[in-house]
Design a protein around this motif. Structure first.
Motif, PDB file in Angstrom:
ATOM      1  N   GLY A 134      -3.035   4.450  -0.337  1.00 44.87           N
ATOM      2  CA  GLY A 134      -2.988   3.082   0.187  1.00 44.87           C
ATOM      3  C   GLY A 134      -4.162   2.786   1.101  1.00 44.87           C
ATOM      4  O   GLY A 134      -4.741   1.690   1.058  1.00 44.87           O
ATOM      5  N   TRP A 135      -4.534   3.750   1.925  1.00 49.28           N
ATOM      6  CA  TRP A 135      -5.702   3.606   2.802  1.00 49.28           C
ATOM      7  C   TRP A 135      -6.958   3.408   1.964  1.00 49.28           C
ATOM      8  O   TRP A 135      -7.828   2.593   2.289  1.00 49.28           O
ATOM      9  N   THR A 136      -7.057   4.163   0.880  1.00 47.97           N
ATOM     10  CA  THR A 136      -8.211   4.034  -0.006  1.00 47.97           C
ATOM     11  C   THR A 136      -8.306   2.628  -0.584  1.00 47.97           C
ATOM     12  O   THR A 136      -9.392   2.022  -0.615  1.00 47.97           O
ATOM     13  N   GLU A 191      -7.061  -0.083   0.664  1.00 46.70           N
ATOM     14  CA  GLU A 191      -7.322  -1.046   1.729  1.00 46.70           C
ATOM     15  C   GLU A 191      -8.798  -1.131   2.080  1.00 46.70           C
ATOM     16  O   GLU A 191      -9.295  -2.185   2.491  1.00 46.70           O
ATOM     17  N   THR A 192      -9.528  -0.034   1.933  1.00 45.51           N
ATOM     18  CA  THR A 192     -10.942  -0.028   2.312  1.00 45.51           C
ATOM     19  C   THR A 192     -11.841  -0.706   1.286  1.00 45.51           C
ATOM     20  O   THR A 192     -12.994  -0.993   1.599  1.00 45.51           O
ATOM     21  N   LEU A 245       0.836  -1.207   0.000  1.00 46.03           N
ATOM     22  CA  LEU A 245       0.000   0.000   0.000  1.00 46.03           C
ATOM     23  C   LEU A 245       0.867   1.251   0.000  1.00 46.03           C
ATOM     24  O   LEU A 245       0.538   2.254  -0.643  1.00 46.03           O
ATOM     25  N   ASP A 274     -20.685   4.102   5.374  1.00 44.56           N
ATOM     26  CA  ASP A 274     -19.272   4.426   5.594  1.00 44.56           C
ATOM     27  C   ASP A 274     -18.988   5.863   5.170  1.00 44.56           C
ATOM     28  O   ASP A 274     -19.579   6.390   4.223  1.00 44.56           O
ATOM     29  N   THR A 312     -11.535   5.110  -6.099  1.00 41.66           N
ATOM     30  CA  THR A 312     -10.098   4.882  -6.150  1.00 41.66           C
ATOM     31  C   THR A 312      -9.513   5.383  -7.463  1.00 41.66           C
ATOM     32  O   THR A 312      -8.415   5.968  -7.483  1.00 41.66           O
ATOM     33  N   GLN A 367     -13.853  11.205  11.662  1.00 38.91           N
ATOM     34  CA  GLN A 367     -13.952  10.935  10.233  1.00 38.91           C
ATOM     35  C   GLN A 367     -14.995  11.833   9.579  1.00 38.91           C
ATOM     36  O   GLN A 367     -14.802  12.330   8.464  1.00 38.91           O
ATOM     37  N   ASP A 373     -16.360   8.032   3.513  1.00 42.70           N
ATOM     38  CA  ASP A 373     -15.204   7.839   2.632  1.00 42.70           C
ATOM     39  C   ASP A 373     -14.318   9.082   2.623  1.00 42.70           C
ATOM     40  O   ASP A 373     -14.147   9.747   1.596  1.00 42.70           O
ATOM     41  N   LEU A 400      -2.834   8.842   1.544  1.00 41.96           N
ATOM     42  CA  LEU A 400      -4.158   8.248   1.706  1.00 41.96           C
ATOM     43  C   LEU A 400      -4.524   7.266   0.601  1.00 41.96           C
ATOM     44  O   LEU A 400      -5.558   6.598   0.706  1.00 41.96           O
ATOM     45  N   ALA A 427     -11.020   9.217   3.064  1.00 40.91           N
ATOM     46  CA  ALA A 427      -9.705   9.024   2.448  1.00 40.91           C
ATOM     47  C   ALA A 427      -9.724   9.273   0.939  1.00 40.91           C
ATOM     48  O   ALA A 427      -8.931  10.084   0.438  1.00 40.91           O
TER      49      ALA A 427
END
Length: 217
Positions: A47-49, A51-52, A2, A137, A70, A192, A139, A45, A141
């Motif tokens: 990589g975080w995106t 991962e989700t 990531l 959720d 993404t 968040q 979002d 962010l 990120a």
């Protein structure tokens, strides 16, 4: 892996800016600092995106939605870095889709369509959290990764002379009012939600001040 995705996104953004100015006179001294500011948060962010995506995708529609987020988060810093290097402003909806019969360069189309899709996603996400926030959720990120490059580009290019775009002002009002409601509804304890609303207000700021540029060449 990531972290590597974020590094590659930064490399592509700097590479796109370099390719844009390689055959031109010496670029402004602040250009590379602007590109760094434009790509830092998206790289962190991204990589975080990624991962989700498998965590927050429960249906085929959810997969499509997050994959689209993404893609926008990946495209935005690259195209904004190119536009920043060439001092190209963000085109308004009317300038891009107004049907004036003008031929727009590929960069204007890519930049404008990316921005339009981002605004549509932002309005959908904001109204979803206003009218149906349960089990939804936030979002923050991907939206941060996509909006920050446009914010840096907005401040890095000369202000345009032209009429205020009515579609931009309407979208700005929707996003700003939604952001206020979401913060009050979720409370400041939900960091968040606060973060998400902050980037929504940044996008609303860009839309509210957007002007219909007479020439994007």
């Amino acid at each position: 892996m990531l972290g590597l995705a974020g590094i590659l996104l930064t490399a592509f953004s700097f590479g796109a800016a370099f390719m844009a100015v390689r055959n031109k006179p010496a670029p402004p001294s602040l250009l590379w600092w602007r590109i760094a500011a434009l790509t830092f948060l998206p790289a962190v962010l991204f990589g975080w995106t990624i991962e989700t995506i498998p965590v927050e995708s429960y249906t085929a529609g959810g997969w499509l939605r997050l994959l689209s987020f993404t893609a926008i988060a990946a495209i935005a810093p690259i195209v904004c870095a190119t536009a920043c290097a060439l001092s190209r402003p963000i085109p308004t909806f009317a300038a891009l889709l107004g049907g004036r019969g003008e031929l727009r360069p590929a960069l204007a189309w890519t930049l404008g369509l990316t921005f339009i899709v981002l605004v549509l996603f932002a309005v959908q996400a904001a109204l979803g959290l206003v009218f149906d926030p349960r089990d939804r959720d936030i979002d923050f990120a991907p939206f941060t990764a996509a909006i920050v490059p446009f914010l840096v580009l907005f401040f890095s290019t000369p202000r345009q002379i032209g009429a205020r775009a009515i579609t931009g002002r309407v979208a700005a009002c929707v996003l700003a009012l939604s952001a206020i409601y979401i913060v009050l509804n979720e409370s400041f304890a939900n960091w968040q939600a606060v973060w998400f609303c902050a980037v929504l207000l940044c996008l609303a700021f860009i839309l509210a001040l957007a002007r219909d540029a007479p020439d994007l060449e």
